[in-house]
Design a protein around this motif. Structure first.
Motif, PDB file in Angstrom:
ATOM      1  N   THR A  98     -28.335   5.312  15.874  1.00  5.03           N
ATOM      2  CA  THR A  98     -28.521   6.743  16.084  1.00  5.03           C
ATOM      3  C   THR A  98     -27.382   7.326  16.913  1.00  5.03           C
ATOM      4  N   PHE A  99     -27.003   6.619  17.970  1.00  2.66           N
ATOM      5  CA  PHE A  99     -25.889   7.103  18.794  1.00  2.66           C
ATOM      6  C   PHE A  99     -24.558   6.982  18.064  1.00  2.66           C
ATOM      7  N   LEU A 100     -24.465   6.086  17.107  1.00  2.29           N
ATOM      8  CA  LEU A 100     -23.241   5.920  16.328  1.00  2.29           C
ATOM      9  C   LEU A 100     -23.133   6.974  15.228  1.00  2.29           C
ATOM     10  N   ALA A 101     -24.209   7.198  14.515  1.00  2.39           N
ATOM     11  CA  ALA A 101     -24.157   8.015  13.303  1.00  2.39           C
ATOM     12  C   ALA A 101     -24.564   9.469  13.487  1.00  2.39           C
ATOM     13  N   ASN A 102     -25.285   9.790  14.552  1.00  4.18           N
ATOM     14  CA  ASN A 102     -25.818  11.150  14.708  1.00  4.18           C
ATOM     15  C   ASN A 102     -25.338  11.809  15.998  1.00  4.18           C
ATOM     16  N   ARG A 103     -24.046  11.820  16.206  1.00  2.00           N
ATOM     17  CA  ARG A 103     -23.468  12.417  17.418  1.00  2.00           C
ATOM     18  C   ARG A 103     -23.386  13.941  17.250  1.00  2.00           C
ATOM     19  N   TYR A 104     -24.525  14.554  17.231  1.00  2.00           N
ATOM     20  CA  TYR A 104     -24.611  15.990  16.964  1.00  2.00           C
ATOM     21  C   TYR A 104     -23.857  16.821  17.998  1.00  2.00           C
ATOM     22  N   TRP A 105     -23.719  16.311  19.201  1.00  2.00           N
ATOM     23  CA  TRP A 105     -23.033  17.042  20.264  1.00  2.00           C
ATOM     24  C   TRP A 105     -21.541  17.198  19.967  1.00  2.00           C
ATOM     25  N   GLU A 106     -21.024  16.480  18.989  1.00  2.00           N
ATOM     26  CA  GLU A 106     -19.626  16.602  18.581  1.00  2.00           C
ATOM     27  C   GLU A 106     -19.473  17.485  17.352  1.00  2.00           C
ATOM     28  N   MET A 107     -20.547  18.091  16.882  1.00  2.00           N
ATOM     29  CA  MET A 107     -20.555  18.846  15.626  1.00  2.00           C
ATOM     30  C   MET A 107     -20.854  20.313  15.888  1.00  2.00           C
ATOM     31  N   SER A 108     -20.789  21.083  14.802  1.00  2.00           N
ATOM     32  CA  SER A 108     -21.147  22.500  14.909  1.00  2.00           C
ATOM     33  C   SER A 108     -21.821  22.943  13.615  1.00  2.00           C
ATOM     34  N   GLY A 109     -22.439  24.105  13.669  1.00  2.00           N
ATOM     35  CA  GLY A 109     -23.053  24.698  12.492  1.00  2.00           C
ATOM     36  C   GLY A 109     -24.215  23.903  11.934  1.00  2.00           C
ATOM     37  N   VAL A 110     -24.342  23.961  10.612  1.00  2.00           N
ATOM     38  CA  VAL A 110     -25.438  23.301   9.921  1.00  2.00           C
ATOM     39  C   VAL A 110     -25.374  21.790  10.124  1.00  2.00           C
ATOM     40  N   GLU A 111     -24.167  21.234  10.144  1.00  2.00           N
ATOM     41  CA  GLU A 111     -24.018  19.792  10.352  1.00  2.00           C
ATOM     42  C   GLU A 111     -24.634  19.384  11.691  1.00  2.00           C
ATOM     43  N   ALA A 116     -28.767  16.732  14.694  1.00  2.00           N
ATOM     44  CA  ALA A 116     -29.664  16.752  15.861  1.00  2.00           C
ATOM     45  C   ALA A 116     -31.090  16.414  15.432  1.00  2.00           C
ATOM     46  N   ASN A 117     -31.524  16.976  14.308  1.00  2.00           N
ATOM     47  CA  ASN A 117     -32.860  16.640  13.802  1.00  2.00           C
ATOM     48  C   ASN A 117     -32.968  15.148  13.522  1.00  2.00           C
ATOM     49  N   ALA A 118     -31.973  14.588  12.851  1.00  2.00           N
ATOM     50  CA  ALA A 118     -31.990  13.161  12.543  1.00  2.00           C
ATOM     51  C   ALA A 118     -31.977  12.325  13.821  1.00  2.00           C
ATOM     52  N   PHE A 119     -31.201  12.747  14.812  1.00  2.00           N
ATOM     53  CA  PHE A 119     -31.108  12.027  16.084  1.00  2.00           C
ATOM     54  C   PHE A 119     -32.485  11.902  16.729  1.00  2.00           C
ATOM     55  N   TYR A 120     -33.183  13.018  16.846  1.00  2.00           N
ATOM     56  CA  TYR A 120     -34.482  12.992  17.519  1.00  2.00           C
ATOM     57  C   TYR A 120     -35.575  12.349  16.664  1.00  2.00           C
ATOM     58  N   GLU A 121     -35.480  12.462  15.347  1.00  2.00           N
ATOM     59  CA  GLU A 121     -36.420  11.744  14.482  1.00  2.00           C
ATOM     60  C   GLU A 121     -36.254  10.236  14.670  1.00  2.00           C
ATOM     61  N   HIS A 122     -35.015   9.785  14.784  1.00  6.36           N
ATOM     62  CA  HIS A 122     -34.769   8.360  14.990  1.00  6.36           C
ATOM     63  C   HIS A 122     -35.245   7.903  16.365  1.00  6.36           C
TER      64      HIS A 122
END
Length: 149
Positions: A98-111, A116-122
């Motif tokens: 999850t920390f490897l593949a879902n680094r939402y804090w490095e992204m913007s917009g819809v991505e 972020a949803n995937a991160f917290y679901e995991h």
């Protein structure tokens, strides 16, 4: 406990104590890992490409280890042999992935939103695996001490 809660608990007790319902819950929990392991095993080149995509090396060895982990730990959980160990293994694996593949804090917009949803679901899956491990360890502890379940 309120009267309504008591009635609901009594009504749902057969489901809550059913070994089949528990096993189906464990199957649901491990379904993504069974599917992932089988897909990686049947498309090993794709599994290696996934490792490479995330910058992991040696990609081939790690792909084999992930396949063995996903399938082996799932079987342990479903079969009840070393269930606690299988659950902890998949929990730690899921947390790391999850920390490897879902680094939402490095992204913007819809991505960012989707990641972020995937991160917290995991993280929810990690919590479920932790509960499975705790329940199995507690059951084994009670058995060792001759306590009723």
């Amino acid at each position: 406990m309120s009267d309504v809660e008591r009635m609901v608990v009594v009504a749902l007790r057969p489901w809550g104590t059913s070994a089949m319902v528990r096993w189906l819950g464990l199957l649901g929990l491990t379904a993504a890992y069974l599917q992932g392991g089988l897909v990686k095993a049947s498309d090993f080149a794709g599994a290696v490409a996934e490792m490479t995509h995330f910058g992991l090396a040696p990609a081939s060895l790690l792909a084999v280890l992930v396949i063995v982990l996903e399938l082996g730990a799932s079987v342990m959980i479903l079969g009840g042999v070393g269930r606690w160990a299988g659950a902890l293994a998949l929990g730690f694996f899921t947390l790391a992935a999850t920390f490897l593949a879902n680094r939402y804090w490095e992204m913007s917009g819809v991505e960012r939103f989707m990641s972020a949803n995937a991160f917290y679901e995991h993280l929810g899956l990690v919590g479920a695996f932790l509960l499975v491990a705790c329940q199995d360890i507690s059951k084994k502890y009670r058995s060792i001490n001759g306590e009723n379940e």
